[in-house]
Motif scaffolding. Structure first.
Motif, mmCIF file in Angstrom:
data_model
loop_
_atom_site.group_PDB
_atom_site.id
_atom_site.type_symbol
_atom_site.label_atom_id
_atom_site.label_comp_id
_atom_site.label_asym_id
_atom_site.label_seq_id
_atom_site.Cartn_x
_atom_site.Cartn_y
_atom_site.Cartn_z
ATOM 1 N N MET A 1 -16.019 -2.969 -9.750
ATOM 2 C CA MET A 1 -15.036 -3.838 -9.160
ATOM 3 C C MET A 1 -13.716 -3.709 -9.911
ATOM 4 O O MET A 1 -12.656 -3.767 -9.300
ATOM 5 N N LEU A 2 -13.793 -3.545 -11.198
ATOM 6 C CA LEU A 2 -12.571 -3.355 -11.975
ATOM 7 C C LEU A 2 -11.888 -2.045 -11.576
ATOM 8 O O LEU A 2 -10.660 -1.969 -11.518
ATOM 9 N N ARG A 3 -12.680 -1.050 -11.267
ATOM 10 C CA ARG A 3 -12.128 0.241 -10.829
ATOM 11 C C ARG A 3 -11.345 0.085 -9.527
ATOM 12 O O ARG A 3 -10.282 0.668 -9.357
ATOM 13 N N TRP A 4 -11.862 -0.730 -8.582
ATOM 14 C CA TRP A 4 -11.137 -0.970 -7.333
ATOM 15 C C TRP A 4 -9.835 -1.715 -7.596
ATOM 16 O O TRP A 4 -8.805 -1.448 -6.963
ATOM 17 N N SER A 5 -9.878 -2.654 -8.518
ATOM 18 C CA SER A 5 -8.667 -3.399 -8.864
ATOM 19 C C SER A 5 -7.596 -2.472 -9.422
ATOM 20 O O SER A 5 -6.425 -2.557 -9.048
ATOM 21 N N ILE A 6 -7.994 -1.569 -10.291
ATOM 22 C CA ILE A 6 -7.049 -0.612 -10.872
ATOM 23 C C ILE A 6 -6.520 0.330 -9.789
ATOM 24 O O ILE A 6 -5.331 0.653 -9.770
ATOM 25 N N THR A 7 -7.388 0.730 -8.861
ATOM 26 C CA THR A 7 -6.955 1.600 -7.762
ATOM 27 C C THR A 7 -5.892 0.923 -6.911
ATOM 28 O O THR A 7 -4.866 1.529 -6.578
ATOM 29 N N PHE A 8 -6.112 -0.341 -6.571
ATOM 30 C CA PHE A 8 -5.137 -1.048 -5.744
ATOM 31 C C PHE A 8 -3.831 -1.302 -6.482
ATOM 32 O O PHE A 8 -2.757 -1.290 -5.885
ATOM 33 N N ILE A 9 -3.882 -1.521 -7.785
ATOM 34 C CA ILE A 9 -2.638 -1.721 -8.535
ATOM 35 C C ILE A 9 -1.851 -0.419 -8.609
ATOM 36 O O ILE A 9 -0.613 -0.421 -8.536
ATOM 37 N N ILE A 10 -2.541 0.713 -8.711
ATOM 38 C CA ILE A 10 -1.846 2.011 -8.696
ATOM 39 C C ILE A 10 -1.219 2.253 -7.326
ATOM 40 O O ILE A 10 -0.078 2.721 -7.231
ATOM 41 N N ILE A 11 -1.948 1.911 -6.254
ATOM 42 C CA ILE A 11 -1.385 2.037 -4.908
ATOM 43 C C ILE A 11 -0.146 1.158 -4.775
ATOM 44 O O ILE A 11 0.864 1.574 -4.190
ATOM 45 N N ALA A 12 -0.197 -0.050 -5.323
ATOM 46 C CA ALA A 12 0.945 -0.955 -5.255
ATOM 47 C C ALA A 12 2.147 -0.399 -6.007
ATOM 48 O O ALA A 12 3.285 -0.490 -5.534
ATOM 49 N N ILE A 13 1.913 0.184 -7.162
ATOM 50 C CA ILE A 13 3.019 0.754 -7.948
ATOM 51 C C ILE A 13 3.655 1.925 -7.216
ATOM 52 O O ILE A 13 4.887 2.008 -7.112
ATOM 53 N N VAL A 14 2.824 2.808 -6.678
ATOM 54 C CA VAL A 14 3.352 3.965 -5.947
ATOM 55 C C VAL A 14 4.104 3.512 -4.698
ATOM 56 O O VAL A 14 5.195 4.009 -4.401
ATOM 57 N N ALA A 15 3.539 2.560 -3.970
ATOM 58 C CA ALA A 15 4.200 2.059 -2.766
ATOM 59 C C ALA A 15 5.512 1.362 -3.114
ATOM 60 O O ALA A 15 6.500 1.482 -2.382
ATOM 61 N N GLY A 16 5.536 0.651 -4.220
ATOM 62 C CA GLY A 16 6.772 0.001 -4.656
ATOM 63 C C GLY A 16 7.854 1.006 -5.026
ATOM 64 O O GLY A 16 9.030 0.815 -4.711
ATOM 65 N N ILE A 17 7.461 2.070 -5.683
ATOM 66 C CA ILE A 17 8.416 3.112 -6.058
ATOM 67 C C ILE A 17 8.981 3.792 -4.814
ATOM 68 O O ILE A 17 10.173 4.103 -4.749
ATOM 69 N N LEU A 18 8.132 4.002 -3.807
ATOM 70 C CA LEU A 18 8.569 4.683 -2.591
ATOM 71 C C LEU A 18 9.278 3.749 -1.604
ATOM 72 O O LEU A 18 9.761 4.206 -0.580
ATOM 73 N N GLY A 19 9.300 2.461 -1.893
ATOM 74 C CA GLY A 19 10.038 1.521 -1.059
ATOM 75 C C GLY A 19 9.232 0.821 0.016
ATOM 76 O O GLY A 19 9.797 0.170 0.884
ATOM 77 N N PHE A 20 7.928 0.956 -0.013
ATOM 78 C CA PHE A 20 7.086 0.269 0.962
ATOM 79 C C PHE A 20 6.699 -1.096 0.409
ATOM 80 O O PHE A 20 5.607 -1.286 -0.118
ATOM 81 N N SER A 21 7.595 -2.064 0.538
ATOM 82 C CA SER A 21 7.373 -3.362 -0.103
ATOM 83 C C SER A 21 6.211 -4.134 0.520
ATOM 84 O O SER A 21 5.495 -4.851 -0.174
#
Length: 53
Positions: A1-21
């Motif tokens: 479950m912690l692995r999924w949490s880390i995966t979603f936070i990485i997706i959020a960081i990448v999406a934030g950098i690319l402008g997909f708020s």
């Protein structure tokens, strides 16, 4: 479950950098929920593992 949490936070960081708020906000919310569920389950498993027999 912690692995999924880390995966979603990485997706959020990448999406934030690319402008997909919207996607970044959603992924951050999912990551927070999964992290808190992980913490609760971890604490429960610690408490159940320390039974004196």
């Amino acid at each position: 479950m912690l692995r999924w949490s880390i995966t979603f936070i990485i997706i959020a960081i990448v999406a934030g950098i690319l402008g997909f708020s919207g996607i970044a906000g959603t992924a951050t919310g999912i990551a927070k929920i999964l992290f808190f569920i992980f913490i609760v389950l971890f604490i429960i498993s610690l408490l159940r593992g320390k039974k004196a027999i």
